[in-house]
Motif scaffolding. Structure first.
Motif, mmCIF file in Angstrom:
data_model
loop_
_atom_site.group_PDB
_atom_site.id
_atom_site.type_symbol
_atom_site.label_atom_id
_atom_site.label_comp_id
_atom_site.label_asym_id
_atom_site.label_seq_id
_atom_site.Cartn_x
_atom_site.Cartn_y
_atom_site.Cartn_z
ATOM 1 N N ILE A 348 41.503 33.684 26.585
ATOM 2 C CA ILE A 348 42.152 33.923 27.873
ATOM 3 C C ILE A 348 42.268 35.410 28.159
ATOM 4 N N PHE A 349 42.381 35.710 29.452
ATOM 5 C CA PHE A 349 42.763 37.048 29.870
ATOM 6 C C PHE A 349 44.221 36.935 30.276
ATOM 7 N N GLY A 350 45.104 37.210 29.312
ATOM 8 C CA GLY A 350 46.528 36.918 29.460
ATOM 9 C C GLY A 350 47.166 37.423 30.737
ATOM 10 N N GLU A 351 46.780 38.626 31.164
ATOM 11 C CA GLU A 351 47.445 39.226 32.321
ATOM 12 C C GLU A 351 46.905 38.674 33.638
ATOM 13 N N LEU A 352 45.701 38.102 33.594
ATOM 14 C CA LEU A 352 45.105 37.612 34.846
ATOM 15 C C LEU A 352 45.673 36.235 35.192
ATOM 16 N N SER A 353 45.540 35.879 36.466
ATOM 17 C CA SER A 353 46.120 34.617 36.920
ATOM 18 C C SER A 353 45.274 33.438 36.449
ATOM 19 N N VAL A 354 45.848 32.253 36.593
ATOM 20 C CA VAL A 354 45.129 31.026 36.259
ATOM 21 C C VAL A 354 43.837 30.953 37.077
ATOM 22 N N ARG A 355 43.943 31.247 38.371
ATOM 23 C CA ARG A 355 42.766 31.214 39.236
ATOM 24 C C ARG A 355 41.680 32.156 38.707
ATOM 25 N N GLU A 356 42.059 33.390 38.422
ATOM 26 C CA GLU A 356 41.065 34.362 37.964
ATOM 27 C C GLU A 356 40.441 33.939 36.641
ATOM 28 N N ASN A 357 41.269 33.376 35.742
ATOM 29 C CA ASN A 357 40.744 32.920 34.466
ATOM 30 C C ASN A 357 39.735 31.793 34.639
ATOM 31 N N ILE A 358 39.947 30.960 35.651
ATOM 32 C CA ILE A 358 39.026 29.840 35.824
ATOM 33 C C ILE A 358 37.717 30.290 36.451
ATOM 34 N N ILE A 359 37.784 31.181 37.435
ATOM 35 C CA ILE A 359 36.528 31.486 38.138
ATOM 36 C C ILE A 359 35.699 32.558 37.426
ATOM 37 N N ILE A 360 36.235 33.165 36.366
ATOM 38 C CA ILE A 360 35.567 34.376 35.861
ATOM 39 C C ILE A 360 34.160 34.115 35.314
ATOM 40 N N ALA A 361 33.967 32.970 34.626
ATOM 41 C CA ALA A 361 32.632 32.706 34.068
ATOM 42 C C ALA A 361 31.635 32.417 35.174
ATOM 43 N N LEU A 362 32.096 31.670 36.186
ATOM 44 C CA LEU A 362 31.215 31.343 37.307
ATOM 45 C C LEU A 362 30.807 32.620 38.029
ATOM 46 N N GLN A 363 31.778 33.496 38.259
ATOM 47 C CA GLN A 363 31.482 34.746 38.950
ATOM 48 C C GLN A 363 30.517 35.589 38.125
ATOM 49 N N ALA A 364 30.718 35.586 36.805
ATOM 50 C CA ALA A 364 29.823 36.358 35.941
ATOM 51 C C ALA A 364 28.411 35.802 36.021
ATOM 52 N N LYS A 365 28.304 34.475 36.129
ATOM 53 C CA LYS A 365 26.994 33.850 36.199
ATOM 54 C C LYS A 365 26.324 34.163 37.537
ATOM 55 N N LEU A 366 27.125 34.192 38.615
ATOM 56 C CA LEU A 366 26.565 34.462 39.928
ATOM 57 C C LEU A 366 26.127 35.913 40.049
ATOM 58 N N GLY A 367 26.831 36.799 39.377
ATOM 59 C CA GLY A 367 26.462 38.204 39.425
ATOM 60 C C GLY A 367 27.269 38.981 40.450
ATOM 61 N N TRP A 368 27.009 40.289 40.479
ATOM 62 C CA TRP A 368 27.785 41.224 41.290
ATOM 63 C C TRP A 368 27.691 40.948 42.780
ATOM 64 N N PHE A 369 26.524 40.473 43.219
ATOM 65 C CA PHE A 369 26.267 40.517 44.665
ATOM 66 C C PHE A 369 26.591 39.212 45.370
ATOM 67 N N ARG A 370 27.077 38.242 44.604
ATOM 68 C CA ARG A 370 27.460 36.995 45.248
ATOM 69 C C ARG A 370 28.918 36.707 44.930
ATOM 70 N N ALA A 371 29.760 37.636 45.377
ATOM 71 C CA ALA A 371 31.184 37.513 45.086
ATOM 72 C C ALA A 371 31.758 36.289 45.782
ATOM 73 N N LEU A 372 32.537 35.538 45.038
ATOM 74 C CA LEU A 372 33.229 34.390 45.622
ATOM 75 C C LEU A 372 34.393 34.914 46.450
ATOM 76 N N ASN A 373 34.520 34.447 47.685
ATOM 77 C CA ASN A 373 35.679 34.930 48.428
ATOM 78 C C ASN A 373 36.916 34.151 48.009
ATOM 79 N N ARG A 374 38.044 34.609 48.488
ATOM 80 C CA ARG A 374 39.305 34.078 48.011
ATOM 81 C C ARG A 374 39.422 32.568 48.268
ATOM 82 N N ASP A 375 38.929 32.106 49.432
ATOM 83 C CA ASP A 375 39.032 30.671 49.727
ATOM 84 C C ASP A 375 38.214 29.853 48.745
ATOM 85 N N GLU A 376 36.976 30.319 48.479
ATOM 86 C CA GLU A 376 36.142 29.618 47.506
ATOM 87 C C GLU A 376 36.796 29.600 46.141
ATOM 88 N N GLN A 377 37.349 30.767 45.762
ATOM 89 C CA GLN A 377 38.025 30.845 44.464
ATOM 90 C C GLN A 377 39.165 29.844 44.392
#
Lengths: 505, 325
Positions: A348-377
């Motif tokens: 876990i990333f203790g300081e980050l929120s539950v939402r951020e902890n869940i989306i982090i691998a997906l965002q890493a897989k998508l890469g820098w240029f396909r940022a998930l916006n807040r609604d998608e997250q």
């Protein structure tokens, strides 16, 4: 066996509580002079907590420590050392930059008019080490000697300064076979001198070789203290892993039938000194359990599969196509997920929120240029959190405030969000309260039914048999057995783990 | 050979060769006069560098040294010229103030768990600022003790002069060598540099040792300030600017490992003398800018850091062990 009747040090009804977690719950333990007493247990069993209480690093919340018949309270390890309890750790806690002689006498050097008498120290160091069968240049830097020599210097220092009880915390973990034999000679000499020796290890054969008695802890509770002449290796393994001995209800395993095509295949994957090459194919909708003691190579196997450590041989194929996995990013790209053993440290990333902890691998897989916006997250995190029933007041709260079970589910959600082919769970139920165990097991079963391939490493035999289609057994850094069907039973697993462990089995 | 000795041997060899080369070009450089001046001109740097060696061996750094020197020169001048105190009393007060300053920095480093770099950086600003507040202008010191001291020296064969401040530096080095290598305190300093955690577990009084190390460094910086005021007969808030960096250079060139745990006080002496040699050479040459000193020191420093990497990053040699069976 030279065993005096009265224990030199004794712990009675020790309780230690961290937060809401009872790390030790009414544990009794004693060491007699001239005895080697092995302390066994899986990770989180409470071995190190008990040792830290005996050596003054922690204070007990209940119970008492009795030294030579009188109750004592040590303020810190130095205080314990003054009272006669010395400790040698796996990573030698000495000074590699100073001479052997100085390491033996630092803080106690004889001085004359404030000037350290170097010759006296060197002569005494030589004499002292000769008593351990070691003839070395005591003026040389400690760091220029092998770990085995450093260990013996550490033992010599501890015995010189304390002299009643010696705690050896996994002293043999980084030694080769010859060095272990030398170490045991040293232990035998100390035993003959009447020291009480506490020996912590996860090598069962070494326990049978050197120890007189063994105490086994599990989940903070005392499982038993036995003379080694009375037990076999199988008994010991059963005590370490078993769950209050509702043993041998063979056949609770999952039906083998529901197997789809091969999802992931590992062929002779291995790494020198970590895991011997192994081959394993995982099918769609299949859970493969991994059983074995601590240090048997289970975690190393998972790390190779996920590319955390790179393999020095073998190949990995996903859906029939060979892929190269030399780092975790490639593993994620291939659709692998990994929930590591030490959730707090590696998960876990203790300081980050539950939402951020869940989306982090997906965002890493998508890469820098396909940022998930807040609604998608919000939507992704919300749907997985709901599917896995993550109980959090708010998905924006830091994940470290959640209970262990919910943190584990958040990590699971993180990997499910990338729509994985293959999930590796390393000890998914460790450090989670017992009620949540069943829920994690249910989740694993559900993921299997949805067609995922899973590899689950666990020391909880009852759980492994409850969700595995097949079980592989690890021992001495190699895969030694593959069990399926009616063999998926705790007694068979215990036998496979204990086989050839300790000559007296 | 003990691998920790290698950088020291290299420094000594380089110094000997450089001196030889200089003497071949300017035979006059081989005289007790030049050597006496080496000692006198670099006395304050040498004294401060002894303290710095202890700090660096323990794994820390002290950036406040130059500022403490500057502050002490001003404080001395103020006490002697404005308040009319006897210089010896002024010296005692200055050393006391410097020692207390170092003790506070050491305590902050240990108890607040702040890196020494930050604490001594703050100390540097405080000391330099304090000196300017006391007096922004240079204050000349006129006192018969100052005149006596600057006139006293031991005449060396060949006409060289071993001055009082040169002798003070030599004494400080001798004291430093004994303290580092022959006392329990010295072994604790090396222990901290090796591993603070292990040192604590082995019973080294970590708090006391840390505080004493920075107290020692600041006291020696104070002594360097006194020597500097004797050398210049003045107190000036901007004196000894950047001397902490010269001291660090001398320590590293002298074979002390910047990451701590290894080093020699004697090496620092050669490091200081090497800097003096370069300066003297430039004076003899007469055409070079004195900034060439910095360039040469920079080059040497780089060379030595490289050398240390080579010596210490290579896997530690495993010694043969004779087991009795």
């Amino acid at each position: 066996m030279v065993v005096g009747a009265e224990p030199v040090v004794q712990a009675r009804g020790i309780v230690k509580i961290f937060g809401q977690h009872r790390a030790l719950d009414g544990v009794d333990f004693s060491v007699r002079p001239g005895e080697v007493h092995a302390l066994l247990g899986e990770n989180g069993a409470g071995k190190s907590t008990l040792i830290k209480i005996l050596t003054g690093a922690y204070q007990p919340d209940g119970g008492e420590v009795i030294l030579d018949g009188a109750a004592v309270r040590f303020s810190d390890p130095l205080d314990a050392q003054r009272h006669g309890i010395g400790t040698v750790y796996q990573e030698v806690n000495l000074l590699p930059n100073r001479s052997v002689a100085e390491n033996l006498f630092l803080g106690h050097q004889p001085t004359r008019f404030g000037i350290v008498q170097r010759r006296v120290i060197e002569a005494r160091a030589r004499e002292l080490l000769a008593g351990y069968g070691l003839e070395i240049d005591v003026r040389a830097e400690l760091g220029s000697y092998s770990v085995a020599v450093q260990q013996i210097v550490a033992i010599a220092r501890a015995v010189e300064l304390s002299g009643k009880v010696l705690v050896l915390d996994e002293p043999t973990a980084s030694l080769d076979r010859n060095e272990v034999a030398k170490m045991f000679e040293v232990v035998a000499r100390l035993k003959a001198r009447g020291l009480g020796i506490i020996f912590i290890t996860h090598f069962l054969d070494q326990v049978f070789e050197i120890a007189d008695r063994v105490t086994i802890l599990r989940n903070g509770k005392l499982i038993g203290t036995k003379a080694l002449s009375e037990v076999t290796a199988t008994d010991v393994v059963r005590m370490m892993l078993g769950k209050d001995l509702a043993f041998d209800h063979g056949g609770v395993g999952v039906a083998e039938a529901v197997q789809g095509p091969v999802r992931v295949e590992f062929k002779s994957l291995g790494r020198q000194g970590k895991v011997a090459p192994f081959s394993l194919a995982l099918h769609e909708g299949e859970v493969v359990g991994v059983a074995g003691l601590l240090g048997s190579g289970r975690t190393e196997m998972a790390r190779l599969m996920f590319g955390v450590d790179s393999a020095d041989g073998g190949e990995i194929s996903v859906g029939g196509k060979v892929v190269s996995i030399r780092n975790p990013a490639q593993a994620v790209a291939a659709g692998f997920g990994f929930c590591p053993e030490d959730r707090k440290l590696d998960g876990i990333f203790g300081e980050l929120s539950v939402r951020e902890n869940i989306i982090i691998a997906l965002q890493a897989k998508l890469g820098w240029f396909r940022a998930l916006n807040r609604d998608e997250q919000n939507e992704i995190a919300g749907s997985y959190a709901e599917a896995l029933d993550i109980r959090a007041a708010d998905y924006e709260m830091p994940v470290k405030l959640l209970s262990g079970g919910n943190q584990q589910k958040a990590i699971l959600a993180r990997w499910l969000a990338i729509d994985p082919n293959f999930l590796i769970l390393d000890e998914p139920t460790r450090g989670i309260d017992v009620g949540a165990h069943a829920e994690i097991v249910r989740t694993i079963n559900r993921l299997r039914e949805e067609g995922l391939a899973l590899l689950v490493i666990s020391s909880e035999l009852d759980e492994v048999v409850a969700y595995s289609n097949r079980i592989v057994v690890m021992r001495d850094r190699a895969m030694v057995a593959e069990l399926s069907g009616a063999d998926i039973a705790p007694s068979v697993i215990v036998a496979a783990i204990a086989e050839n462990q300790g000559g007296r089995a | 050979m003990n691998r920790a000795l290698r950088p020291l041997v290299a420094t000594t060899a380089i110094f000997a060769l450089a001196y030889l080369a200089a003497v071949v070009q300017f035979p006059a450089m081989f005289s007790t006069r030049v050597m006496g001046n080496f000692l006198t001109d670099n006395a304050f740097l040498g004294i401060a560098a002894v303290g710095m060696t202890f700090v660096i061996i323990s794994g820390g750094i002290d950036l406040s040294v130059g500022a403490v020197i500057g502050f002490t020169t001003v404080l001395n001048a103020v006490l002697i010229m404005w308040l009319g105190l006897h210089p010896l009393l002024a010296f005692a007060i200055s050393l006391g103030v410097a020692a207390a300053f170092g003790a506070v920095m050491g305590a902050a480093i240990h108890y607040l768990k702040v890196p020494s770099f930050i604490v001594t950086l703050a100390g540097m600003f405080l000391a330099r600022g304090g000196a300017s507040v006391l007096s922004p202008d240079s204050i000349g010191i006129k006192h018969e003790l100052y005149t006596t001291i600057s006139k006293s020296y031991i005449l060396l064969p060949g006409g060289g002069r071993l001055t009082v401040i040169g002798m003070i530096m030599l004494l400080v080095f001798a004291f430093g060598i004994v303290l580092a290598h022959r006392t329990r305190f010295g072994s604790y300093v090396y222990a901290l540099g090796g591993s603070e955690v292990s040192a604590g577990l082995m019973g080294v009084p970590v708090a006391r040792t840390t505080i004493l190390i920075y107290t020692l460094s600041a006291t020696l910086a104070g002594l360097a300030g006194i020597v500097f005021s004797l050398y210049t007969s003045a107190g000036y808030s901007l004196s000894a600017l950047g001397v902490e960096l010269d001291a660090i250079a001398a320590v590293v060139i002298g074979g002390t490992l910047l990451t701590g745990g290894y080093g020699f006080i004697a090496g620092t002496f050669i490091g200081v003398m090497l800097q003096g040699l370069v300066q003297t050479y430039i004076v003899f040459d007469g055409t070079l800018s004195s900034w060439w000193t910095k360039i040469v020191i920079g080059g040497l420093l780089f060379l030595f850091i490289l050398l240390q990497r080579l010596v210490f990053s290579a896997a530690a040699p495993r010694r043969k062990v004779f087991w009795k069976t």
